[in-house]
Design an enzyme around this catalytic site. Structure first.
Site, short mmCIF file in Angstrom:
data_model
loop_
_atom_site.label_atom_id
_atom_site.label_comp_id
_atom_site.label_asym_id
_atom_site.label_seq_id
_atom_site.Cartn_x
_atom_site.Cartn_y
_atom_site.Cartn_z
N LYS A 39 0.84 -1.20 0.00
CA LYS A 39 0.00 0.00 0.00
C LYS A 39 0.87 1.25 0.00
O LYS A 39 2.01 1.20 0.47
CB LYS A 39 -0.86 0.03 1.27
CG LYS A 39 -1.99 -0.96 1.33
CD LYS A 39 -2.75 -0.83 2.64
CE LYS A 39 -3.91 -1.80 2.72
NZ LYS A 39 -4.94 -1.63 1.69
N ARG B 133 -10.36 -11.25 2.04
CA ARG B 133 -11.30 -12.23 1.47
C ARG B 133 -10.69 -13.65 1.48
O ARG B 133 -11.43 -14.62 1.51
CB ARG B 133 -11.73 -11.80 0.07
CG ARG B 133 -10.59 -11.69 -0.91
CD ARG B 133 -10.97 -10.92 -2.17
NE ARG B 133 -11.05 -9.47 -1.92
CZ ARG B 133 -11.42 -8.59 -2.84
NH1 ARG B 133 -11.77 -8.99 -4.06
NH2 ARG B 133 -11.45 -7.31 -2.56
#
Ligand code: BES
Ligand code: MN
Ligand code: ZN
Length: 499
Positions: free
Chosen positions: A277, A351
């Site tokens: 990120k 996820r």
């Protein structure tokens, strides 16, 4: 917090400060009228001059100058009577608690704010208590000086006009305190930095909570997860020196009923992994364990409220870091139910760990499963900090959650989970990819998860609501940092549950 209820003659009390609620554009009634009279219509004058109109969050402080034994009166606005709801109670109560603390007063009394003819007294009291306790929450454990805040309220007295209601009020205070303790616990777990709140540390906390509240707690270690074939969480964990944990808490209050499963994303820090990120705001990714924090706290709360249900709380816990041993884009993983996933971005890690946990939940044959996850930035783009994203495969479950969202102020908004979105996840080399591109990012994430459920299921994307950020609504009972979102919502759903 010490909160007590009293009744009796208001003019005989000698409180430091008493809170009175006022609706917009209305004359004073009951206790307020009595005090106004004793003060030579001082309060009415403030209202007449429009210095104080009773608008939400509005306050006005009045010194009684020895005319009555209560030293100060704090008026707080409740808005229009027609619009009165529990959010008005929480807002007014949270506002007065913070105002009073800032004043340097250490104890105060409050009347029961609002209209008990419109809303059940027990609900008003629960939310009055929630308003102040949640507003007074502070995260100070890393402050070296004044670990205890220099300004601190240590006692609140609730004045019940009707002596007959005292028992009911006392019961509601106790219920609210259990729930508020749960919210504080969730906030703490989310606020504690990843260096301390490691998967191992959180697992130990969960064990302690289980011991103290007669719950069963099982912790799956790396070797257990290897045996079970949990390729999602194991691969995400590969970049970290911290071993992953999968914590299972069980509250058994429902006899032979099938359980309700709660599932929370517990990424203790999300750097993005190899798909790293940008560094701006990366520190906020300590909050990527907020789903797990909420599930652990909701389990504690359910146990303490002795809810007559079987509830299983599952939290996969790991860091997501880059390193020489980290999983990489292009890798293909096998999830607990045998399905394979091509990794496109290692930053879509939530996820993957949720996939293992959701597939694992199937072995409990749940009546319903609710998961909470700070899953997508796209959900923040769609709903901001105002609502949690709701997706799922069961209309009745979604309705229950939506309705609880209105009651608790932890609002949710549904996004569609049509099969069309599955197209975006098609992979050339595996059963599916872990990302579906930019369009409908919150939906494709939920669509990914739907491959791992075979029971009634609702998914809550709390990326925008788990901590205060750009776009979060200003609420007096939500201080900066972790919000503990979902604890009050889930408990409201569970309290109304009929198996
Ligand atoms: N934990 C993040 C989602 C997130 C981002 C929550 C910002 C709160 C604030 C999640 O693991 C993530 O990185 N999601 C990616 C998915 C993308 C790679 C498909 C995202 O939303 O950018
Ligand atoms: Mn991520
Ligand atoms: Zn994440």
């Amino acid at each position: 917090m010490n909160i007590e209820v009293v009744s009796g003659r208001i003019l005989e009390k000698n409180y430091e400060l008493l809170v009175l609620g006022a609706f917009e554009g209305e004359d004073l009634r009951g206790v307020s009228e009595e005090i106004d009279h004793a003060l030579g219509q001082e309060i009415s004058k403030i209202i007449k001059t429009l210095e104080f109109e009773g608008k939400p969050k509005q306050t006005s402080l009045l010194h009684t100058q020895g005319r009555i034994s209560i030293r100060r009166i704090l008026l707080v606005g409740l808005g229009k009577r027609e619009e009165f709801n529990l959010e008005a109670v929480r807002t007014a109560s949270g506002k007065t608690a913070r105002f009073t603390r800032d004043l340097g007063v250490t104890s105060y009394a409050t009347t029961i704010l609002g209209d008990a003819e419109k809303i059940r007294l027990s609900s008003i009291v629960e939310n009055l208590v929630a308003g102040c306790e949640l507003a007074l929450y502070q995260f100070r454990r890393y402050k070296t000086e004044d670990k205890e805040s220099p300004k601190k309220i240590d006692k609140i007295t609730i004045f019940a006009e009707s002596p007959d209601s005292v028992d009911e009020v006392r019961k509601s205070i106790l219920t609210a305190q259990i729930i508020d303790r749960g919210v504080s616990l969730a906030r703490d777990i989310s606020n504690i930095p990843s260096s301390d709140a490691t998967p191992a540390h959180i697992a130990e906390e969960a064990k302690k909570i289980a011991r103290e509240n007669r719950m069963k707690c099982t912790v799956l270690e790396t070797k257990d997860m290897e045996k079970q074939g949990m390729g999602g969480i194991l691969n995400v964990a590969r970049g970290s020196l911290q071993p992953p944990k999968l914590v299972i808490l069980e509250h058994n209050g429902g006899g032979e009923d099938r359980p309700i499963v709660l599932l929370g994303k517990g990424i203790t820090f999300d750097s993005g992994g190899i798909s790293i990120k940008p560094s701006e705001k990366m520190e906020e990714m300590k909050h990527d364990k907020s789903g797990a924090a909420t599930v652990i706290a909701a389990m504690q709360t359910a146990a303490q409220l002795q809810l007559p249900l079987n509830i299983v709380g599952i939290t996969p816990l790991t860091e997501n870091l880059p390193s020489g041993s980290a999983y990489k884009p292009g890798d293909i993983l096998k999830i607990y139910n045998g399905k394979t996933v091509e990794v496109i971005s290692t930053d879509a890690e939530g996820r993957l760990i949720m996939a293992d946990a959701l597939a694992y939940a199937s072995k409990y044959k749940p009546q319903a499963t609710i998961d909470l996850a700070t899953l997508t930035g796209a959900c923040i783009t769609a709903l901001g900090g105002v609502a949690t994203g709701l997706l799922g495969n069961d209309d009745d479950l979604k309705r229950k959650i939506t309705s609880a969202g209105e009651t608790t102020g932890e609002r949710v908004w549904e996004l569609p989970l049509w099969d069309d979105y599955k197209e975006q996840l098609k992979s050339e080399v595996a059963d599916m990819k872990n990302v579906g591109g930019r369009p409908a990012g919150a939906i494709t994430a939920a669509s990914f998860l739907s491959n791992f459920v075979d029971y009634p299921w609702a998914h809550l994307d709390i990326a925008g609501t788990a901590w205060t950020q750009n776009g979060s609504p200003e609420k007096p009972y939500i201080p900066k940092g972790a919000t503990g979102v979902g604890v009050r919502l889930i408990i409201e759903v569970l309290r109304g549950w009929k198996s």
